[in-house]
Design a protein around this motif. Structure first.
Motif, PDB file in Angstrom:
ATOM      1  N   TYR A  11      16.457  65.414  34.057  1.00  0.00           N
ATOM      2  CA  TYR A  11      16.226  66.517  35.166  1.00  0.00           C
ATOM      3  C   TYR A  11      15.155  65.961  36.134  1.00  0.00           C
ATOM      4  O   TYR A  11      14.741  64.900  36.057  1.00  0.00           O
ATOM      5  CB  TYR A  11      15.172  67.544  34.301  1.00  0.00           C
ATOM      6  CG  TYR A  11      15.791  68.177  33.064  1.00  0.00           C
ATOM      7  CD1 TYR A  11      16.531  69.523  33.242  1.00  0.00           C
ATOM      8  CD2 TYR A  11      16.049  67.692  31.924  1.00  0.00           C
ATOM      9  CE1 TYR A  11      17.186  70.070  32.442  1.00  0.00           C
ATOM     10  CE2 TYR A  11      16.550  68.366  30.717  1.00  0.00           C
ATOM     11  CZ  TYR A  11      17.403  69.498  30.991  1.00  0.00           C
ATOM     12  OH  TYR A  11      17.779  70.197  30.081  1.00  0.00           O
ATOM     13  N   LEU A  12      15.292  66.497  37.214  1.00  0.00           N
ATOM     14  CA  LEU A  12      14.536  66.262  38.450  1.00  0.00           C
ATOM     15  C   LEU A  12      13.426  67.261  38.689  1.00  0.00           C
ATOM     16  O   LEU A  12      13.744  68.657  38.722  1.00  0.00           O
ATOM     17  CB  LEU A  12      15.378  65.993  39.736  1.00  0.00           C
ATOM     18  CG  LEU A  12      14.488  66.097  41.116  1.00  0.00           C
ATOM     19  CD1 LEU A  12      13.437  64.766  41.127  1.00  0.00           C
ATOM     20  CD2 LEU A  12      15.435  66.340  42.320  1.00  0.00           C
ATOM     21  N   TRP A  21       7.643  74.857  42.979  1.00  0.00           N
ATOM     22  CA  TRP A  21       8.141  73.830  42.121  1.00  0.00           C
ATOM     23  C   TRP A  21       9.280  74.101  41.594  1.00  0.00           C
ATOM     24  O   TRP A  21       9.597  75.335  41.206  1.00  0.00           O
ATOM     25  CB  TRP A  21       7.138  73.086  41.159  1.00  0.00           C
ATOM     26  CG  TRP A  21       6.039  72.674  41.817  1.00  0.00           C
ATOM     27  CD1 TRP A  21       4.803  73.164  41.960  1.00  0.00           C
ATOM     28  CD2 TRP A  21       6.049  71.103  42.194  1.00  0.00           C
ATOM     29  NE1 TRP A  21       3.931  72.199  42.642  1.00  0.00           N
ATOM     30  CE2 TRP A  21       4.695  71.129  42.876  1.00  0.00           C
ATOM     31  CE3 TRP A  21       6.814  70.290  42.425  1.00  0.00           C
ATOM     32  CZ2 TRP A  21       4.309  69.977  43.329  1.00  0.00           C
ATOM     33  CZ3 TRP A  21       6.487  69.026  42.848  1.00  0.00           C
ATOM     34  CH2 TRP A  21       5.157  68.780  43.299  1.00  0.00           C
ATOM     35  N   ARG A  22      10.412  73.352  41.466  1.00  0.00           N
ATOM     36  CA  ARG A  22      11.712  73.685  40.562  1.00  0.00           C
ATOM     37  C   ARG A  22      12.143  72.388  39.798  1.00  0.00           C
ATOM     38  O   ARG A  22      11.730  71.214  39.935  1.00  0.00           O
ATOM     39  CB  ARG A  22      12.571  73.966  41.623  1.00  0.00           C
ATOM     40  CG  ARG A  22      12.500  75.401  42.241  1.00  0.00           C
ATOM     41  CD  ARG A  22      13.012  76.518  41.317  1.00  0.00           C
ATOM     42  NE  ARG A  22      12.907  77.837  42.111  1.00  0.00           N
ATOM     43  CZ  ARG A  22      11.955  78.582  42.409  1.00  0.00           C
ATOM     44  NH1 ARG A  22      10.696  78.063  42.124  1.00  0.00           N
ATOM     45  NH2 ARG A  22      12.026  79.573  43.005  1.00  0.00           N
ATOM     46  N   THR A  23      12.899  72.833  38.511  1.00  0.00           N
ATOM     47  CA  THR A  23      13.588  71.823  37.802  1.00  0.00           C
ATOM     48  C   THR A  23      15.012  71.839  38.006  1.00  0.00           C
ATOM     49  O   THR A  23      15.682  72.976  38.059  1.00  0.00           O
ATOM     50  CB  THR A  23      13.127  72.119  36.373  1.00  0.00           C
ATOM     51  OG1 THR A  23      11.822  71.800  36.251  1.00  0.00           O
ATOM     52  CG2 THR A  23      13.976  70.963  35.519  1.00  0.00           C
ATOM     53  N   PHE A  24      15.720  70.569  38.009  1.00  0.00           N
ATOM     54  CA  PHE A  24      17.225  70.444  38.406  1.00  0.00           C
ATOM     55  C   PHE A  24      17.775  69.757  37.559  1.00  0.00           C
ATOM     56  O   PHE A  24      17.267  68.757  37.217  1.00  0.00           O
ATOM     57  CB  PHE A  24      17.398  69.964  39.963  1.00  0.00           C
ATOM     58  CG  PHE A  24      16.803  70.874  41.063  1.00  0.00           C
ATOM     59  CD1 PHE A  24      17.376  72.038  41.523  1.00  0.00           C
ATOM     60  CD2 PHE A  24      15.472  70.401  41.373  1.00  0.00           C
ATOM     61  CE1 PHE A  24      16.965  72.696  42.436  1.00  0.00           C
ATOM     62  CE2 PHE A  24      15.032  71.200  42.450  1.00  0.00           C
ATOM     63  CZ  PHE A  24      15.766  72.319  43.113  1.00  0.00           C
ATOM     64  N   ARG A  25      18.994  69.909  36.973  1.00  0.00           N
ATOM     65  CA  ARG A  25      19.729  69.113  35.957  1.00  0.00           C
ATOM     66  C   ARG A  25      20.701  68.045  36.848  1.00  0.00           C
ATOM     67  O   ARG A  25      21.232  68.282  37.763  1.00  0.00           O
ATOM     68  CB  ARG A  25      20.667  69.993  35.255  1.00  0.00           C
ATOM     69  CG  ARG A  25      19.932  70.590  33.944  1.00  0.00           C
ATOM     70  CD  ARG A  25      21.084  71.407  33.115  1.00  0.00           C
ATOM     71  NE  ARG A  25      22.126  71.042  32.954  1.00  0.00           N
ATOM     72  CZ  ARG A  25      23.019  71.652  32.083  1.00  0.00           C
ATOM     73  NH1 ARG A  25      22.578  72.697  31.731  1.00  0.00           N
ATOM     74  NH2 ARG A  25      24.135  70.999  31.839  1.00  0.00           N
ATOM     75  N   LEU A  26      20.369  66.642  36.499  1.00  0.00           N
ATOM     76  CA  LEU A  26      21.095  65.995  37.328  1.00  0.00           C
ATOM     77  C   LEU A  26      22.752  65.775  37.090  1.00  0.00           C
ATOM     78  O   LEU A  26      23.484  65.608  37.993  1.00  0.00           O
ATOM     79  CB  LEU A  26      20.559  64.501  37.205  1.00  0.00           C
ATOM     80  CG  LEU A  26      19.259  64.090  38.056  1.00  0.00           C
ATOM     81  CD1 LEU A  26      18.282  64.797  37.752  1.00  0.00           C
ATOM     82  CD2 LEU A  26      19.314  62.413  37.675  1.00  0.00           C
ATOM     83  N   TYR A  34       5.956  70.651  32.618  1.00  0.00           N
ATOM     84  CA  TYR A  34       6.660  71.697  33.465  1.00  0.00           C
ATOM     85  C   TYR A  34       7.909  71.512  33.060  1.00  0.00           C
ATOM     86  O   TYR A  34       8.763  72.693  33.104  1.00  0.00           O
ATOM     87  CB  TYR A  34       6.506  71.009  34.970  1.00  0.00           C
ATOM     88  CG  TYR A  34       6.948  72.174  35.767  1.00  0.00           C
ATOM     89  CD1 TYR A  34       6.385  73.342  36.317  1.00  0.00           C
ATOM     90  CD2 TYR A  34       8.145  71.766  36.434  1.00  0.00           C
ATOM     91  CE1 TYR A  34       6.967  74.242  37.413  1.00  0.00           C
ATOM     92  CE2 TYR A  34       8.990  72.794  37.365  1.00  0.00           C
ATOM     93  CZ  TYR A  34       8.295  74.001  37.652  1.00  0.00           C
ATOM     94  OH  TYR A  34       8.712  74.703  38.585  1.00  0.00           O
ATOM     95  N   VAL A  35       8.598  70.527  33.204  1.00  0.00           N
ATOM     96  CA  VAL A  35       9.986  70.620  32.791  1.00  0.00           C
ATOM     97  C   VAL A  35      10.501  71.125  31.373  1.00  0.00           C
ATOM     98  O   VAL A  35      11.318  71.790  31.196  1.00  0.00           O
ATOM     99  CB  VAL A  35      10.516  69.165  32.709  1.00  0.00           C
ATOM    100  CG1 VAL A  35      12.099  69.059  32.229  1.00  0.00           C
ATOM    101  CG2 VAL A  35      10.944  68.509  34.093  1.00  0.00           C
TER     102      VAL A  35
END
Length: 315
Positions: free
Chosen positions: A184-185, A195-200, A224-225
């Protein structure tokens, strides 16, 4: 000066190729005098390479292990082998990887010649894994984001959401987090101003833009993630008090499934998200400890229905 630099690099390569060399052997291989060998050894020591010299029978020059790992001198075949291994690890086809694989890959990728880069890509494209322990991601995505985080610079990437919608995202990347079977990023989303979480594994064409930024005050990346992937995407967020210490509960609940916090006096609170409360009810009950539902009230109904099913099944 160029000849001296080349000779010192050649000396380093020889010292890395076998445990011990005599001064005469090194002089012969390098085409210089033993006095020149001694001067070049001193140059390596000044650069931080721990070269030891032992006198007498069986003695000679030896490259020892230092407090800090000095740069390695790799030939083409060795560089390709290391790059391929790191890309497979970072991409999710080698067990036991870590963020270290990504950092190492980002450093190596900076100095890898174009001719070797294409060779590495060819090996990767020709390689498949029978059993991958994690969700595979594009190693180029990992490298690009790792560089942008280190700089730091803004980055863009194409992102495909769960519903299939694909759009370009603009972010200030903060941390890469490996959690369970995925990467995750955590980043500041410039278009959503949050803020956001992204799956690579849903990313493509990640790249730095060259625009540097001043890092913001950020929440703890791991927490956070963890909250993002265990709660935010779901319709229901359940809280259950468990009559067991947090460390014991956490040992049996994957960190990607729930957040477990201590509640004092040997109790803990488990927080998890789901679109189906029956799913949470089943997994909480199977832990085996006494529980108290805190939220939502509908979870109590799901627990009662589950109990009735078990009773009916027991005849």
């Amino acid at each position: 000066m160029a000849d001296t630099t080349q000779r010192v690099l050649s000396l380093l390569n020889l010292l890395q190729s076998r445990p011990v060399w005599t001064g005469a052997e090194l002089a012969e291989r390098l085409g210089v005098t033993t006095r020149s060998v001694r001067r070049d050894v001193e140059r390596l020591r000044e650069l931080g390479y721990p070269v030891r010299a032992e006198h007498g029978t069986g003695g000679g020059y030896q490259l020892g292990a230092g407090k800090a790992l000095p740069p390695l001198l790799l030939d083409d075949e060795e560089a390709v082998a290391v790059a391929v291994s790191l890309r497979l690890a970072a991409g999710g086809t080698v067990a036991g990887l870590g963020e270290a694989a990504v950092r190492s890959l980002a450093k190596l990728d900076q100095v890898l010649p174009a001719r070797l880069r294409s060779e590495v890509k060819g090996v990767i494209e020709a390689t498949v894994s029978l059993d991958s322990p994690v969700t595979a991601v594009d190693a180029d995505v990992l490298v690009a984001l790792a560089r942008a985080i280190r700089t730091p610079e803004r980055a863009t990437f194409d992102y495909t959401k769960a519903d299939g919608d694909r759009r370009e995202r603009r972010v200030e990347p903060y941390r890469l987090v490996a959690a369970g079977r995925r990467w995750y990023l955590m980043a500041w989303d410039l278009d959503r101003d949050d803020w956001r979480t992204f799956r690579l594994d849903r990313m493509a064409a990640a790249r730095g833009t060259g625009w540097r930024f001043k890092q913001r005050d950020a929440p703890d990346a791991v927490e956070y993630v963890r909250a993002s992937i265990t709660q935010a995407p779901y319709q229901f967020v359940a809280k259950v008090r468990i009559a067991a210490p947090a460390e014991e509960v956490a040992a049996r609940v994957p960190s990607t499934m729930a957040v477990v916090e201590s509640d004092g006096s040997g109790h803990s609170v488990l927080t998890a998200g789901a679109d189906n409360l029956d799913y949470i009810a089943y997994h909480v009950v199977r832990l085996g400890w006494p529980i108290t539902v805190l939220d939502p009230p509908e979870l109590r109904d799901a627990m009662r229905v589950l109990g009735e099913r078990f009773t009916a099944a027991g005849g």
